[in-house]
Design an enzyme around this catalytic site. Structure first.
Site, short mmCIF file in Angstrom:
data_model
loop_
_atom_site.label_atom_id
_atom_site.label_comp_id
_atom_site.label_asym_id
_atom_site.label_seq_id
_atom_site.Cartn_x
_atom_site.Cartn_y
_atom_site.Cartn_z
N GLY A 17 50.78 43.34 36.65
CA GLY A 17 49.57 43.27 35.83
C GLY A 17 48.40 42.57 36.52
O GLY A 17 47.47 42.11 35.86
N ASP A 85 42.46 40.77 42.96
CA ASP A 85 43.81 41.09 42.49
C ASP A 85 44.84 41.08 43.62
O ASP A 85 45.92 41.64 43.51
CB ASP A 85 43.84 42.42 41.73
CG ASP A 85 43.57 43.62 42.62
OD1 ASP A 85 43.16 43.44 43.78
OD2 ASP A 85 43.75 44.76 42.14
#
Length: 202
Positions: A17, A85
């Site tokens: 995620g 990320d």
């Protein structure tokens, strides 16, 4: 290289995620967002079909691409915060899992040249997700080439991350257990944002 005001990296296993959380936090904190361009790797699909043959090309491409992408983003930063990320150190985690001992030694030399040129994050958020849920998340997002990812491979990457996190300065690492932290619920995100804001003000 331009010095970052505050750099947050989000890390975790495949399907944990990372991108979802990075997008949410960038919006909440009015931060610049840096997302990995993994789908542009021309060797990635070949790697999942034949890991031994394509491991070194896939890892070298990722190393070069991540370095260029991060260097460019940092040079053109328009915000007081950058959220990514991924962290450049993930290159070594995956390379160690995927390469032969001989190829890893060669790869590590290139990594050790590049890694000091990229600033380390002020805060590393590590998303810990159990392996069964990772498999479900991977299947749900439906990338054809990821369907062959095995439980054993995810476990190998998980152990690599856990070893990496143990070696980090605990003051710069925030571990989120995804079993109890829902990325899509408002309250956990608000609590996380408040915690980051307190860190920013220190």
């Amino acid at each position: 290289m331009k010095r970052l005001p505050f750099f947050i990296s989000i890390e975790g296993n495949i399907g944990a995620g990372k991108t979802t959380l990075a997008k949410i936090l960038a919006k909440e904190l009015n931060a610049s967002l840096l997302l990995e361009k993994f789908e542009q790797n021309p060797h990635l699909e070949k790697f999942y079909k034949n890991p031994k043959q394509h491991a070194l090309p896939v890892e070298l491409w990722f190393l070069a691409e991540r370095f260029e992408q991060m260097k460019s983003q940092i040079s053109n930063l328009k915000s007081q915060i950058l959220i990514s990320d991924y962290n450049i150190d993930k290159c070594l985690i995956f390379a160690k899992a995927n390469l032969s001992k001989e190829d890893f030694l060669i790869y590590k030399k290139f990594f050790e040249i590049i890694q000091p040129l990229i600033p380390q994050p002020n805060l590393l958020i590590y998303l810990h997700q159990n392996l069964n849920q990772l498999r479900k998340n991977i299947q749900k997002r439906g990338r054809t080439y990821e369907k062959k990812i095995s439980f054993n491979y995810l476990n190998k990457i998980q152990k690599g991350y856990e070893s990496y996190i143990r070696g980090k300065n605990r003051k710069r690492v925030l571990i989120l257990d995804c079993h109890s932290f829902n990325l899509l619920e408002k309250d956990p995100i608000e609590t996380l944002v408040s915690r980051i804001e307190r860190t920013l003000s220190c």
